[in-house]
Write an enzyme that holds these catalytic residues in place. Structure first.
Site, mmCIF file in Angstrom:
data_model
loop_
_atom_site.group_PDB
_atom_site.id
_atom_site.type_symbol
_atom_site.label_atom_id
_atom_site.label_comp_id
_atom_site.label_asym_id
_atom_site.label_seq_id
_atom_site.Cartn_x
_atom_site.Cartn_y
_atom_site.Cartn_z
ATOM 1 N N CYS A 34 35.042 40.498 51.344
ATOM 2 C CA CYS A 34 35.707 39.498 52.491
ATOM 3 C C CYS A 34 34.910 38.438 52.793
ATOM 4 C CB CYS A 34 35.952 40.569 53.729
ATOM 5 S SG CYS A 34 34.418 41.160 54.556
ATOM 6 N N GLU B 109 44.858 35.119 33.292
ATOM 7 C CA GLU B 109 43.687 34.571 33.269
ATOM 8 C C GLU B 109 43.585 33.172 33.172
ATOM 9 O OE1 GLU B 109 41.381 36.463 34.144
ATOM 10 O OE2 GLU B 109 42.131 38.637 33.345
ATOM 11 N N ALA B 110 44.321 32.458 33.984
ATOM 12 C CA ALA B 110 44.954 30.966 33.789
ATOM 13 C C ALA B 110 43.643 29.932 34.169
ATOM 14 C CB ALA B 110 46.148 30.797 34.820
ATOM 15 N N CYS C 222 37.568 44.822 50.201
ATOM 16 C CA CYS C 222 36.150 44.327 49.949
ATOM 17 C C CYS C 222 35.368 45.587 49.856
ATOM 18 C CB CYS C 222 35.818 43.773 51.691
ATOM 19 S SG CYS C 222 33.886 43.531 51.684
ATOM 20 N N PRO D 242 41.638 36.609 44.397
ATOM 21 C CA PRO D 242 40.023 37.007 43.748
ATOM 22 C C PRO D 242 40.432 38.143 42.625
ATOM 23 C CG PRO D 242 40.444 38.248 45.714
ATOM 24 C CD PRO D 242 41.853 37.460 45.647
ATOM 25 N N MET D 243 39.096 38.459 42.117
ATOM 26 C CA MET D 243 39.285 39.719 41.170
ATOM 27 C C MET D 243 39.543 40.945 41.944
ATOM 28 S SD MET D 243 35.940 39.031 38.525
ATOM 29 C CE MET D 243 36.420 40.414 37.789
ATOM 30 N N GLY E 188 45.118 42.948 42.077
ATOM 31 C CA GLY E 188 46.348 43.074 41.406
ATOM 32 C C GLY E 188 47.262 42.086 41.010
ATOM 33 N N LYS E 189 46.528 40.934 40.614
ATOM 34 C CA LYS E 189 47.094 39.978 39.759
ATOM 35 C C LYS E 189 47.973 40.244 38.520
ATOM 36 C CE LYS E 189 43.384 37.246 39.417
ATOM 37 N NZ LYS E 189 42.587 38.437 39.986
ATOM 38 N N SER E 190 47.199 40.902 37.660
ATOM 39 C CA SER E 190 47.563 41.362 36.166
ATOM 40 C C SER E 190 48.695 42.363 36.619
ATOM 41 C CB SER E 190 46.585 42.005 35.486
ATOM 42 O OG SER E 190 45.563 41.097 35.206
HETATM 43 N N1 ADP Z 1 37.938 46.197 45.266
HETATM 44 C C1 ADP Z 1 39.395 46.560 44.756
HETATM 45 N N2 ADP Z 1 40.439 46.206 45.606
HETATM 46 C C2 ADP Z 1 41.311 46.617 45.034
HETATM 47 N N3 ADP Z 1 41.764 47.012 44.110
HETATM 48 C C3 ADP Z 1 40.653 47.523 43.338
HETATM 49 C C4 ADP Z 1 39.319 47.174 43.613
HETATM 50 N N4 ADP Z 1 38.543 47.422 42.659
HETATM 51 C C5 ADP Z 1 39.139 48.137 41.777
HETATM 52 N N5 ADP Z 1 40.644 48.132 41.978
HETATM 53 C C6 ADP Z 1 41.827 48.474 40.963
HETATM 54 O O1 ADP Z 1 42.192 47.227 40.505
HETATM 55 C C7 ADP Z 1 43.487 47.207 40.313
HETATM 56 C C8 ADP Z 1 44.101 45.801 40.278
HETATM 57 O O2 ADP Z 1 43.763 45.449 38.999
HETATM 58 P P1 ADP Z 1 44.455 43.841 38.409
HETATM 59 O O3 ADP Z 1 46.018 43.972 38.602
HETATM 60 O O4 ADP Z 1 43.680 43.995 36.973
HETATM 61 O O5 ADP Z 1 43.762 43.024 39.500
HETATM 62 P P2 ADP Z 1 43.317 41.532 39.206
HETATM 63 O O6 ADP Z 1 44.100 40.895 37.911
HETATM 64 O O7 ADP Z 1 43.736 40.639 40.279
HETATM 65 O O8 ADP Z 1 41.857 41.532 38.648
HETATM 66 C C9 ADP Z 1 44.085 48.166 41.676
HETATM 67 O O9 ADP Z 1 45.374 48.637 41.651
HETATM 68 C C10 ADP Z 1 43.135 49.186 41.829
HETATM 69 O O10 ADP Z 1 43.407 50.154 40.955
HETATM 70 C C1 LIG Z 2 34.749 35.259 39.719
HETATM 71 C C2 LIG Z 2 34.918 34.784 38.467
HETATM 72 C C3 LIG Z 2 35.221 35.432 37.283
HETATM 73 N N1 LIG Z 2 35.237 35.081 36.034
HETATM 74 C C4 LIG Z 2 35.618 35.774 35.156
HETATM 75 C C5 LIG Z 2 35.546 37.331 35.120
HETATM 76 C C6 LIG Z 2 36.370 38.027 34.574
HETATM 77 O O1 LIG Z 2 36.569 37.948 33.112
HETATM 78 C C7 LIG Z 2 37.841 37.287 34.826
HETATM 79 C C8 LIG Z 2 38.716 37.521 35.975
HETATM 80 O O2 LIG Z 2 39.251 38.804 35.803
HETATM 81 P P1 LIG Z 2 40.603 39.359 36.635
HETATM 82 O O3 LIG Z 2 41.461 39.909 35.782
HETATM 83 O O4 LIG Z 2 40.907 38.421 37.702
HETATM 84 O O5 LIG Z 2 39.688 40.666 37.099
HETATM 85 O O6 LIG Z 2 37.345 35.958 35.021
HETATM 86 C C9 LIG Z 2 35.059 33.647 35.579
HETATM 87 O O7 LIG Z 2 35.169 33.197 34.604
HETATM 88 N N2 LIG Z 2 34.603 32.988 36.917
HETATM 89 C C10 LIG Z 2 34.627 33.271 38.129
HETATM 90 O O8 LIG Z 2 34.044 32.577 39.010
HETATM 91 ZN ZN ZN Z 3 33.497 43.207 53.960
#
Ligand code: ADP
Ligand SMILES: Cc1cn([C@H]2C[C@H](O)[C@@H](COP(=O)(O)O)O2)c(=O)[nH]c1=O
Ligand code: ZN
Length: 201
Positions: free
Chosen positions: A184, A89-90, A145, A15-16, A19-21
């Site tokens: 969660c 952002e695949a 969460c 999910p967002m 830590g994917k990026s």
């Molecule tokens: N709810 C959360 N859970 C975990 N990390 C979070 C949360 N909110 C903010 N963060 C921050 O986001 C970072 C991960 O960012 P990023 O790699 O961009 O995630 P993703 O690409 O999956 O959206 C974590 O290391 C932490 O600093």
């Molecule tokens: C849940 C959800 C998100 N998005 C968008 C929102 C953000 O711009 C990206 C995800 O960014 P992250 O690097 O994984 O934090 O996607 C969406 O387009 N659709 C969705 O359902």
């Molecule tokens: Zn929860």
């Protein structure tokens, strides 16, 4: 096409905020240190950060190229013999990404694909589930969460506005911490969750 057995498909999903990026950047930096030929690609819809950068929520970033679709992505790679192609952002590329990436991997290039595998309304988000099925290596991450601090495999839109179908890439879905919270299973679908877990950022 000349086939080469060295290519591997790696998927980093969740999910967002999971830590994917950050994981994508870690793999890219490691490959760069090893002197490998690397290209990093982001989708043009992701306009949250400086143009030409893949960035994490924590502020880490790396130079990247932005493309609007799969055709441009394939054109950008061209006939270069990359060791690693990293795609962030695949979810924005849609299902056309699956055959395109499969072809690239078959030429001997490793491809790491990072993206959301679940939509904000809790459905599988293609093309990630298909890519996961076809990959040599899958890393599924969870966030924290925002309500209770447990592992979050979902996320929730926390802004009250009309949005398009969650499974379709749309500019109005682009956003960050102002629009989405990690949740969660238990707290997915519940409103609220404003600042219960206040140390996240
Ligand atoms: N709810 C959360 N859970 C975990 N990390 C979070 C949360 N909110 C903010 N963060 C921050 O986001 C970072 C991960 O960012 P990023 O790699 O961009 O995630 P993703 O690409 O999956 O959206 C974590 O290391 C932490 O600093
Ligand atoms: C849940 C959800 C998100 N998005 C968008 C929102 C953000 O711009 C990206 C995800 O960014 P992250 O690097 O994984 O934090 O996607 C969406 O387009 N659709 C969705 O359902
Ligand atoms: Zn929860």
């Amino acid at each position: 096409m000349l086939k080469n057995p060295n290519g591997r498909l790696q998927v980093v999903c969740g999910p967002m905020f999971a830590g994917k990026s950050e994981e994508l950047l870690r793999r890219v930096r490691r490959a760069q240190l090893a002197g490998l030929a690397v290209e990093v690609v982001n989708h043009a819809l992701d306009d949250r950060h400086a143009a030409g950068r893949v960035a994490s929520h924590s502020g880490l970033s790396i130079a990247s190229r932005s493309v609007p679709d799969v055709r441009s992505l394939v054109g950008l790679v061209g006939d270069r013999e990359l060791d690693l192609l990293a795609i962030d952002e695949a979810q924005f590329f849609g299902t056309e990404l699956v055959p395109a990436v499969s072809r690239l991997v078959l030429t001997g290039m490793s491809v790491v694909v990072a993206g959301l595998c679940v939509t904000f309304d809790g459905r599988p988000f293609e093309p990630l589930p298909s890519l996961m099925a076809l990959a040599e290596d899958v890393t599924k991450l969870t966030a924290v969460c925002a309500v209770c601090g447990q592992d979050a495999a979902f996320h929730q839109r926390v802004v009250a506005d009309e949005v398009a179908d969650a499974s379709v890439a749309a500019p109005e879905h682009v956003g960050g911490i102002e629009s989405y919270q990690a949740r969660c299973r238990l707290h997915f679908g519940e409103q609220g969750g404003g600042s219960e877990v206040s140390s996240l950022g």
